[in-house]
Design a protein around this motif. Structure first.
Motif, PDB file in Angstrom:
ATOM      1  N   HIS A  91     -10.621   5.316  -8.058  1.00 36.99           N
ATOM      2  CA  HIS A  91      -8.676   5.709  -9.141  1.00 36.99           C
ATOM      3  C   HIS A  91      -7.676   6.103  -9.153  1.00 36.99           C
ATOM      4  O   HIS A  91      -7.068   5.985  -8.427  1.00 36.99           O
ATOM      5  CB  HIS A  91      -8.861   4.586 -10.255  1.00 36.99           C
ATOM      6  CG  HIS A  91      -7.182   3.881 -10.457  1.00 36.99           C
ATOM      7  ND1 HIS A  91      -6.640   2.664 -10.070  1.00 36.99           N
ATOM      8  CD2 HIS A  91      -7.035   4.688 -11.877  1.00 36.99           C
ATOM      9  CE1 HIS A  91      -5.322   3.226 -10.739  1.00 36.99           C
ATOM     10  NE2 HIS A  91      -5.311   4.303 -11.431  1.00 36.99           N
ATOM     11  N   LYS A  92      -8.742   7.291  -9.969  1.00 36.56           N
ATOM     12  CA  LYS A  92      -8.276   8.869  -9.665  1.00 36.56           C
ATOM     13  C   LYS A  92      -7.142   9.154  -8.186  1.00 36.56           C
ATOM     14  O   LYS A  92      -6.885   9.658  -8.173  1.00 36.56           O
ATOM     15  CB  LYS A  92      -9.153   9.398 -10.504  1.00 36.56           C
ATOM     16  CG  LYS A  92      -8.486  10.830 -10.320  1.00 36.56           C
ATOM     17  CD  LYS A  92      -7.256  11.145 -11.246  1.00 36.56           C
ATOM     18  CE  LYS A  92      -7.222  12.728 -11.600  1.00 36.56           C
ATOM     19  NZ  LYS A  92      -5.615  12.824 -12.605  1.00 36.56           N
ATOM     20  N   LEU A  94      -7.268   7.794  -5.125  1.00 41.81           N
ATOM     21  CA  LEU A  94      -6.754   6.519  -4.377  1.00 41.81           C
ATOM     22  C   LEU A  94      -5.476   6.638  -4.914  1.00 41.81           C
ATOM     23  O   LEU A  94      -4.769   5.637  -4.673  1.00 41.81           O
ATOM     24  CB  LEU A  94      -7.700   5.772  -4.249  1.00 41.81           C
ATOM     25  CG  LEU A  94      -9.365   5.174  -3.524  1.00 41.81           C
ATOM     26  CD1 LEU A  94      -9.387   3.688  -3.537  1.00 41.81           C
ATOM     27  CD2 LEU A  94      -8.585   6.618  -1.973  1.00 41.81           C
ATOM     28  N   ASP A  95      -4.514   6.634  -5.949  1.00 47.38           N
ATOM     29  CA  ASP A  95      -3.825   7.008  -6.435  1.00 47.38           C
ATOM     30  C   ASP A  95      -2.357   7.626  -6.087  1.00 47.38           C
ATOM     31  O   ASP A  95      -2.754   9.160  -5.756  1.00 47.38           O
ATOM     32  CB  ASP A  95      -3.610   7.591  -7.742  1.00 47.38           C
ATOM     33  CG  ASP A  95      -1.890   7.007  -8.728  1.00 47.38           C
ATOM     34  OD1 ASP A  95      -1.775   6.441  -8.339  1.00 47.38           O
ATOM     35  OD2 ASP A  95      -2.561   7.582  -9.838  1.00 47.38           O
ATOM     36  N   ARG A  96      -1.914   7.322  -4.818  1.00 50.88           N
ATOM     37  CA  ARG A  96      -0.793   7.355  -4.265  1.00 50.88           C
ATOM     38  C   ARG A  96       0.320   8.319  -4.996  1.00 50.88           C
ATOM     39  O   ARG A  96       0.901   9.766  -4.476  1.00 50.88           O
ATOM     40  CB  ARG A  96      -0.417   6.839  -3.167  1.00 50.88           C
ATOM     41  CG  ARG A  96      -1.407   7.031  -1.476  1.00 50.88           C
ATOM     42  CD  ARG A  96      -1.228   5.232  -0.867  1.00 50.88           C
ATOM     43  NE  ARG A  96      -1.970   4.830  -0.061  1.00 50.88           N
ATOM     44  CZ  ARG A  96      -2.679   5.297   1.167  1.00 50.88           C
ATOM     45  NH1 ARG A  96      -2.302   5.838   1.264  1.00 50.88           N
ATOM     46  NH2 ARG A  96      -3.474   4.739   1.129  1.00 50.88           N
ATOM     47  N   THR A  97       0.389   7.821  -5.787  1.00 50.21           N
ATOM     48  CA  THR A  97       1.702   8.403  -6.862  1.00 50.21           C
ATOM     49  C   THR A  97       1.583   9.649  -8.037  1.00 50.21           C
ATOM     50  O   THR A  97       1.852  10.832  -8.114  1.00 50.21           O
ATOM     51  CB  THR A  97       1.545   7.850  -8.248  1.00 50.21           C
ATOM     52  OG1 THR A  97       1.006   6.899  -8.426  1.00 50.21           O
ATOM     53  CG2 THR A  97       2.828   6.008  -7.540  1.00 50.21           C
ATOM     54  N   ALA A  99      -0.824  11.874  -6.221  1.00 53.25           N
ATOM     55  CA  ALA A  99      -0.887  12.712  -4.988  1.00 53.25           C
ATOM     56  C   ALA A  99       0.513  13.330  -4.394  1.00 53.25           C
ATOM     57  O   ALA A  99       0.749  14.152  -3.964  1.00 53.25           O
ATOM     58  CB  ALA A  99      -1.827  11.966  -3.710  1.00 53.25           C
ATOM     59  N   ALA A 100       1.176  12.616  -4.660  1.00 53.45           N
ATOM     60  CA  ALA A 100       3.022  12.306  -4.491  1.00 53.45           C
ATOM     61  C   ALA A 100       3.261  13.870  -6.026  1.00 53.45           C
ATOM     62  O   ALA A 100       4.114  14.146  -4.597  1.00 53.45           O
ATOM     63  CB  ALA A 100       3.718  11.159  -4.719  1.00 53.45           C
ATOM     64  N   LYS A 101       2.442  13.589  -6.707  1.00 54.98           N
ATOM     65  CA  LYS A 101       3.248  14.533  -7.461  1.00 54.98           C
ATOM     66  C   LYS A 101       3.126  15.805  -7.558  1.00 54.98           C
ATOM     67  O   LYS A 101       3.614  16.812  -8.231  1.00 54.98           O
ATOM     68  CB  LYS A 101       3.321  14.355  -9.200  1.00 54.98           C
ATOM     69  CG  LYS A 101       3.706  12.611  -9.539  1.00 54.98           C
ATOM     70  CD  LYS A 101       3.364  12.497 -10.945  1.00 54.98           C
ATOM     71  CE  LYS A 101       4.320  11.409 -11.818  1.00 54.98           C
ATOM     72  NZ  LYS A 101       3.183  11.005 -12.655  1.00 54.98           N
ATOM     73  N   LYS A 105       6.689  15.489  -4.255  1.00 57.07           N
ATOM     74  CA  LYS A 105       7.308  14.665  -3.359  1.00 57.07           C
ATOM     75  C   LYS A 105       8.216  13.493  -3.982  1.00 57.07           C
ATOM     76  O   LYS A 105       7.573  13.454  -4.687  1.00 57.07           O
ATOM     77  CB  LYS A 105       7.090  13.689  -2.037  1.00 57.07           C
ATOM     78  CG  LYS A 105       6.251  15.190  -0.901  1.00 57.07           C
ATOM     79  CD  LYS A 105       5.536  14.723   0.219  1.00 57.07           C
ATOM     80  CE  LYS A 105       5.298  15.587   1.174  1.00 57.07           C
ATOM     81  NZ  LYS A 105       5.013  14.757   2.928  1.00 57.07           N
TER      82      LYS A 105
END
Length: 105
Positions: A91-92, A94-97, A99-101, A105
């Motif tokens: 979960h950690k 694969l969390d795209r939000t 990764a975006a932070k 972006k």
């Protein structure tokens, strides 16, 4: 015809669960602990405590696999720890939000 010694399958299952199984579960639990432990004052307690606790986790899994009579219970405990902490890690990462932070972006 080959003779089958009673209890041989149980013995090898316990050996696999006590040896490489316990090491694998310990590594995954150690990595997953960093996600649910609080950071502490310096912000590194969640990283140091799993490293210090790894031998204790391994010893607990090893002796449980050696001393418990039920192979199913040994496998169930190891599988529960592996799946729960592996799920936390998945979960950690694969969390795209998140990764975006980090990427800004």
């Amino acid at each position: 015809m080959r003779k089958v010694i009673p209890g041989t399958g149980r013995r090898w299952s316990c050996i696999l669960l006590a040896g490489p199984g316990a090491v694998l579960v310990t590594v995954v639990v150690m990595a997953g602990m960093a996600l649910w432990l609080p950071g502490g004052r310096a912000g590194i307690d969640n990283l140091v405590l799993p490293l210090v606790a790894a031998p204790l986790i391994w010893a607990t899994l090893f002796f449980h696999a050696c001393l418990d009579r039920s192979v199913g219970r040994i496998a169930l405990v190891a599988l529960f720890l592996l799946v729960s902490h592996g799920g936390l890690l998945a979960h950690k990462f694969l969390d795209r939000t998140a990764a975006a932070k980090v990427a800004g972006k």
